[in-house]
Design an enzyme around this catalytic site. Structure first.
Site, PDB file in Angstrom:
ATOM      1  N   LYS A  72      18.479 -17.590 -30.302  1.00  0.00           N
ATOM      2  CA  LYS A  72      18.081 -16.383 -31.042  1.00  0.00           C
ATOM      3  C   LYS A  72      18.409 -15.126 -30.248  1.00  0.00           C
ATOM      4  O   LYS A  72      19.008 -14.183 -30.758  1.00  0.00           O
ATOM      5  CB  LYS A  72      16.575 -16.411 -31.306  1.00  0.00           C
ATOM      6  CG  LYS A  72      15.973 -15.059 -31.665  1.00  0.00           C
ATOM      7  CD  LYS A  72      14.476 -15.058 -31.880  1.00  0.00           C
ATOM      8  CE  LYS A  72      13.660 -14.810 -30.663  1.00  0.00           C
ATOM      9  NZ  LYS A  72      13.391 -13.417 -30.309  1.00  0.00           N
ATOM     10  N   ASN A  73      18.046 -15.122 -28.935  1.00  0.00           N
ATOM     11  CA  ASN A  73      18.171 -13.897 -28.148  1.00  0.00           C
ATOM     12  C   ASN A  73      19.605 -13.617 -27.721  1.00  0.00           C
ATOM     13  O   ASN A  73      19.877 -12.602 -27.094  1.00  0.00           O
ATOM     14  CB  ASN A  73      17.239 -13.953 -26.932  1.00  0.00           C
ATOM     15  CG  ASN A  73      15.789 -13.816 -27.377  1.00  0.00           C
ATOM     16  OD1 ASN A  73      15.523 -13.435 -28.526  1.00  0.00           O
ATOM     17  ND2 ASN A  73      14.870 -14.145 -26.504  1.00  0.00           N
ATOM     18  N   ARG A  83      12.723  -5.419 -32.942  1.00  0.00           N
ATOM     19  CA  ARG A  83      13.027  -4.726 -31.675  1.00  0.00           C
ATOM     20  C   ARG A  83      14.514  -4.809 -31.353  1.00  0.00           C
ATOM     21  O   ARG A  83      15.127  -3.845 -30.898  1.00  0.00           O
ATOM     22  CB  ARG A  83      12.202  -5.374 -30.577  1.00  0.00           C
ATOM     23  CG  ARG A  83      12.490  -4.847 -29.228  1.00  0.00           C
ATOM     24  CD  ARG A  83      11.664  -5.493 -28.147  1.00  0.00           C
ATOM     25  NE  ARG A  83      12.041  -4.893 -26.899  1.00  0.00           N
ATOM     26  CZ  ARG A  83      11.681  -3.654 -26.534  1.00  0.00           C
ATOM     27  NH1 ARG A  83      10.929  -2.955 -27.342  1.00  0.00           N
ATOM     28  NH2 ARG A  83      12.075  -3.131 -25.403  1.00  0.00           N
ATOM     29  N   CYS A 119       4.606  -4.135 -28.788  1.00  0.00           N
ATOM     30  CA  CYS A 119       4.068  -5.239 -29.595  1.00  0.00           C
ATOM     31  C   CYS A 119       2.875  -5.792 -28.833  1.00  0.00           C
ATOM     32  O   CYS A 119       2.453  -5.239 -27.826  1.00  0.00           O
ATOM     33  CB  CYS A 119       5.138  -6.307 -29.823  1.00  0.00           C
ATOM     34  SG  CYS A 119       5.669  -7.067 -28.300  1.00  0.00           S
ATOM     35  N   ARG A 124       6.676  -2.357 -23.902  1.00  0.00           N
ATOM     36  CA  ARG A 124       8.120  -2.586 -24.065  1.00  0.00           C
ATOM     37  C   ARG A 124       8.911  -1.279 -24.178  1.00  0.00           C
ATOM     38  O   ARG A 124       9.544  -0.971 -25.176  1.00  0.00           O
ATOM     39  CB  ARG A 124       8.355  -3.511 -25.258  1.00  0.00           C
ATOM     40  CG  ARG A 124       7.514  -4.773 -25.090  1.00  0.00           C
ATOM     41  CD  ARG A 124       7.821  -5.851 -26.022  1.00  0.00           C
ATOM     42  NE  ARG A 124       9.123  -6.458 -25.703  1.00  0.00           N
ATOM     43  CZ  ARG A 124       9.626  -7.461 -26.420  1.00  0.00           C
ATOM     44  NH1 ARG A 124       8.964  -7.903 -27.448  1.00  0.00           N
ATOM     45  NH2 ARG A 124      10.792  -7.976 -26.116  1.00  0.00           N
ATOM     46  N   ASP A 129       9.094 -16.474 -21.657  1.00  0.00           N
ATOM     47  CA  ASP A 129       8.993 -16.983 -23.031  1.00  0.00           C
ATOM     48  C   ASP A 129       8.500 -18.414 -23.076  1.00  0.00           C
ATOM     49  O   ASP A 129       8.167 -18.909 -24.154  1.00  0.00           O
ATOM     50  CB  ASP A 129      10.346 -16.877 -23.745  1.00  0.00           C
ATOM     51  CG  ASP A 129      10.760 -15.421 -23.927  1.00  0.00           C
ATOM     52  OD1 ASP A 129      11.932 -15.166 -24.221  1.00  0.00           O
ATOM     53  OD2 ASP A 129       9.889 -14.538 -23.751  1.00  0.00           O
ATOM     54  N   ILE A 150       5.954 -10.600 -16.148  1.00  0.00           N
ATOM     55  CA  ILE A 150       6.929  -9.804 -16.907  1.00  0.00           C
ATOM     56  C   ILE A 150       6.248  -8.875 -17.900  1.00  0.00           C
ATOM     57  O   ILE A 150       6.579  -7.699 -17.995  1.00  0.00           O
ATOM     58  CB  ILE A 150       7.924 -10.739 -17.649  1.00  0.00           C
ATOM     59  CG1 ILE A 150       8.651 -11.650 -16.659  1.00  0.00           C
ATOM     60  CG2 ILE A 150       8.911  -9.945 -18.497  1.00  0.00           C
ATOM     61  CD1 ILE A 150       9.562 -10.931 -15.669  1.00  0.00           C
ATOM     62  N   ARG A 189      10.114 -16.437 -36.637  1.00  0.00           N
ATOM     63  CA  ARG A 189      11.064 -15.468 -36.074  1.00  0.00           C
ATOM     64  C   ARG A 189      11.944 -16.146 -35.028  1.00  0.00           C
ATOM     65  O   ARG A 189      13.076 -15.752 -34.806  1.00  0.00           O
ATOM     66  CB  ARG A 189      10.299 -14.319 -35.385  1.00  0.00           C
ATOM     67  CG  ARG A 189       9.526 -13.434 -36.311  1.00  0.00           C
ATOM     68  CD  ARG A 189       8.981 -12.242 -35.574  1.00  0.00           C
ATOM     69  NE  ARG A 189      10.055 -11.547 -34.843  1.00  0.00           N
ATOM     70  CZ  ARG A 189       9.840 -10.611 -33.939  1.00  0.00           C
ATOM     71  NH1 ARG A 189       8.602 -10.280 -33.616  1.00  0.00           N
ATOM     72  NH2 ARG A 189      10.830 -10.005 -33.337  1.00  0.00           N
TER      73      ARG A 189
HETATM   74  C1  EPZ Z   1      14.299  -9.818 -24.093  1.00  0.00           C
HETATM   75  O1  EPZ Z   1      13.446  -8.745 -24.432  1.00  0.00           O
HETATM   76  C2  EPZ Z   1      13.954 -10.942 -25.058  1.00  0.00           C
HETATM   77  N1  EPZ Z   1      14.193 -10.489 -26.441  1.00  0.00           N
HETATM   78  C3  EPZ Z   1      12.481 -11.332 -24.886  1.00  0.00           C
HETATM   79  O2  EPZ Z   1      12.238 -12.447 -25.748  1.00  0.00           O
HETATM   80  C4  EPZ Z   1      12.253 -11.777 -23.441  1.00  0.00           C
HETATM   81  O3  EPZ Z   1      10.881 -12.071 -23.248  1.00  0.00           O
HETATM   82  C5  EPZ Z   1      12.675 -10.639 -22.498  1.00  0.00           C
HETATM   83  O4  EPZ Z   1      14.055 -10.281 -22.744  1.00  0.00           O
HETATM   84  C6  EPZ Z   1      12.528 -11.030 -21.029  1.00  0.00           C
HETATM   85  O5  EPZ Z   1      13.298 -12.167 -20.761  1.00  0.00           O
HETATM   86  C7  EPZ Z   1      15.459 -10.423 -26.901  1.00  0.00           C
HETATM   87  O6  EPZ Z   1      16.417 -10.707 -26.202  1.00  0.00           O
HETATM   88  C8  EPZ Z   1      15.614 -10.000 -28.344  1.00  0.00           C
HETATM   89  P1  EPZ Z   1      13.214  -6.602 -21.043  1.00  0.00           P
HETATM   90  P2  EPZ Z   1      13.674  -7.267 -23.791  1.00  0.00           P
HETATM   91  O7  EPZ Z   1      13.754  -5.262 -21.403  1.00  0.00           O
HETATM   92  O8  EPZ Z   1      15.109  -6.977 -23.658  1.00  0.00           O
HETATM   93  C9  EPZ Z   1       9.979  -4.009 -18.835  1.00  0.00           C
HETATM   94  C10 EPZ Z   1      11.042 -13.755 -27.287  1.00  0.00           C
HETATM   95  O9  EPZ Z   1       9.921 -14.294 -27.262  1.00  0.00           O
HETATM   96  N2  EPZ Z   1      10.851  -2.854 -19.094  1.00  0.00           N
HETATM   97  O10 EPZ Z   1      13.928  -7.444 -20.047  1.00  0.00           O
HETATM   98  O11 EPZ Z   1      12.837  -6.312 -24.560  1.00  0.00           O
HETATM   99  C11 EPZ Z   1       9.333  -4.458 -20.150  1.00  0.00           C
HETATM  100  O12 EPZ Z   1       8.203  -3.653 -20.424  1.00  0.00           O
HETATM  101  C12 EPZ Z   1      11.219 -12.342 -26.768  1.00  0.00           C
HETATM  102  O13 EPZ Z   1      12.095 -14.311 -27.709  1.00  0.00           O
HETATM  103  C13 EPZ Z   1      10.532  -1.642 -18.493  1.00  0.00           C
HETATM  104  O14 EPZ Z   1       9.546  -1.546 -17.759  1.00  0.00           O
HETATM  105  O15 EPZ Z   1      13.026  -7.499 -22.357  1.00  0.00           O
HETATM  106  C14 EPZ Z   1       8.956  -5.876 -19.874  1.00  0.00           C
HETATM  107  O16 EPZ Z   1       7.707  -5.893 -19.219  1.00  0.00           O
HETATM  108  C15 EPZ Z   1       9.911 -11.742 -26.304  1.00  0.00           C
HETATM  109  N3  EPZ Z   1      11.308  -0.575 -18.756  1.00  0.00           N
HETATM  110  C16 EPZ Z   1      10.056  -6.348 -18.916  1.00  0.00           C
HETATM  111  O17 EPZ Z   1      10.696  -5.159 -18.411  1.00  0.00           O
HETATM  112  C17 EPZ Z   1      12.416  -0.646 -19.573  1.00  0.00           C
HETATM  113  O18 EPZ Z   1      13.097   0.373 -19.754  1.00  0.00           O
HETATM  114  C18 EPZ Z   1      11.101  -7.201 -19.587  1.00  0.00           C
HETATM  115  O19 EPZ Z   1      11.680  -6.406 -20.607  1.00  0.00           O
HETATM  116  C19 EPZ Z   1      12.733  -1.896 -20.165  1.00  0.00           C
HETATM  117  C20 EPZ Z   1      11.941  -2.987 -19.919  1.00  0.00           C
END
Ligand code: EPZ
Length: 432
Positions: free
Chosen positions: A34-35, A104, A128, A133, A319, A341, A411
């Site tokens: 999915k991701n 998202r 969320c 996020r 995840d 995370i 989802r």
């Molecule tokens: C991706 O989300 C995945 N979603 C998430 O999967 C997954 O949990 C996540 O990566 C981490 O592996 C998709 O790919 C669609 P991040 P993403 O930006 O890109 C912080 C699922 O269950 N952060 O790496 O949104 C953020 O708050 C979903 O399939 C900042 O602090 O993840 C979070 O705590 C859930 N500042 C951490 O980094 C920023 O500017 C990881 O976020 C951006 C992120």
């Protein structure tokens, strides 16, 4: 409202009725990731040529992304697991708020739209239940490439100055290895003028999948999957036929389903190095794993408690924290589970406690004392991975559990109950 009414009112929501105590056996098929699929779909915005992406899972998030792309003028048609997309005439670059707000991943469109059109207007993806996020890193990266970006009234408006409205390659260093920010900057940089380097990049397999597809389209990306990615901008990208990698999180979920029911099970296709940290923890807690060319066979022994701390890839994936905690709730001994995370990804603890799990929560650290038997209860999952964790707990619990939160589950998991029932579980889906 009387107690009976509240109970029936609670049961009337769409849910899975799961009769626990059944063993699983045989082979289960893992769907496309999915991701990865979601971000690969947005990469089609980078070219006017036709793009074909196969091994796409049937998920509500994929339908949502299809709607978002269509509103921008992308011609898109789906035939079973293949989607054909063509962004020949992008009529505008601002998908409607209600579509983006619910998904998202649609924020990823901002990178390719800036690269292709030099402008984009995308609603801020909301936070969320698992966390705020933010998209600070995404915006910092796009500004480094020369975009003007402003955020007001919940909308991110970006534009590229200059007559040819072309981004300029730059050096980008992330404060945190954000998956989405790495994908956003990567897709913006492939059409920029000159060279871009991304440091402290996310290393998840989905980033490598995106880089492989972009290079197939004519981009020049090296180092994806490592902490530093270099991109030499090109003037134009072309179409391609691309197959999505197997979903490592679904693969992990199915392996945990076997472990929690103490069943021997084979899953395929799977790329073992995409979930090495999870495989190690399954071995550490007492499972034997046989890895063959395309799949993994799991043979659980007596399950012992182990400690888990979620990390960016290649560490233990956030995840799979909730699904693995369901397993640890039935293990012998004590486990300490720490979520590093997301700031709020422990809502499944309360639901597991309703099923008899013995867990003490301090902030984002849970101390899990394994119990010999969980007991069935009406429970719900507040995010898609918590919902999956409740399904797994229901497989092992004594009695019939009712798991709500199917809107989340659907989802991220394609026909999860059908797959598990084909291996021997007793799950019934009750829509409204
Ligand atoms: C991706 O989300 C995945 N979603 C998430 O999967 C997954 O949990 C996540 O990566 C981490 O592996 C998709 O790919 C669609 P991040 P993403 O930006 O890109 C912080 C699922 O269950 N952060 O790496 O949104 C953020 O708050 C979903 O399939 C900042 O602090 O993840 C979070 O705590 C859930 N500042 C951490 O980094 C920023 O500017 C990881 O976020 C951006 C992120």
């Amino acid at each position: 409202m009387s107690n009976a009414a509240t109970v029936s009112q609670r049961i009337s929501k769409p849910h899975l009725a799961i009769k626990g105590g059944y063993k699983l056996s045989g082979d289960l098929t893992v769907s496309g990731a999915k991701n990865s699929a979601l971000v690969l779909m947005t990469a089609s915005l980078l070219t006017e040529c036709p793009v074909e992406i196969s091994n796409i899972p049937a998920l509500t998030d994929i339908e949502g992304m299809s709607k978002v792309l269509r509103t921008m003028g992308v011609k898109l048609k789906r035939q079973s697991e293949t989607i054909n997309l063509q962004a020949e005439n992008l009529n505008h670059s601002d998908p409607p708020y209600e579509l983006v707000n619910g998904l998202r991943a649609s924020f990823f469109c901002i990178g390719p739209l800036l690269g292709r059109l030099g402008e984009a207007k995308i609603p801020l993806p909301g936070g969320c239940r698992i966390g705020a996020r933010p998209v600070v890193e995404h915006i910092r990266g796009l500004k480094a490439l020369g975009a003007f970006v402003k955020v007001e009234h919940g909308v991110v408006t970006a534009s590229v100055p200059g007559i040819n409205k072309r981004l300029k390659g730059a050096s980008v260093v992330f404060d945190c290895p954000s998956v989405g920010a790495t994908e956003t900057v990567l897709m913006a940089a492939v059409l920029a003028e000159g060279k871009t380097t991304i440091e402290n990049a996310a290393q998840e397999p989905e980033i490598q999948d995106l880089a492989r597809m972009l290079n197939m389209m004519g981009a020049k990306v090296i180092g994806a999957g490592g902490p530093t990615i270099s991109i030499q901008g090109v003037k134009k990208l072309f179409g391609c036929n691309y197959k999505v990698i197997p979903d490592r999180i679904e693969a992990g979920t199915l392996l945990i389903a076997a472990a929690i029911t103490r069943s021997k099970l084979r899953i395929s296709p799977v790329i073992p190095e995409h979930l090495s940290a999870v495989l190690q923890k399954l071995r550490d807690c007492g499972c034997q794993l046989k890895i063959d060319k395309k799949g993994i066979t799991i043979i659980p022994g007596e399950i012992q408690g182990v400690d888990i701390t979620t990390q960016p890839f290649p560490g233990f994936p956030t995840d799979l924290q909730a699904p693995f905690m369901a397993l640890l709730a039935t293990a012998k001994g004590t486990s300490v589970v720490t979520e590093k995370i997301y700031e709020n990804r422990m809502q499944h603890v309360g639901e597991l406690q309703r099923m008899g799990a013995s867990i003490r929560l301090q902030g984002s650290t849970a101390v899990v004392e394994g119990v010999p038997q969980l007991s069935a209860a009406p429970v719900s999952g507040g995010d898609l991975r918590a919902a999956a964790a409740m399904v797994l707990a229901g497989l092992a619990a004594k009695g019939t559990s009712k798991v709500e939160g199917l809107n989340h589950l659907d989802r991220g998991y394609e026909d999860l109950e059908k797959k598990l029932n084909s291996a021997g579980s007793q799950i019934q889906r009750h829509e409204l």
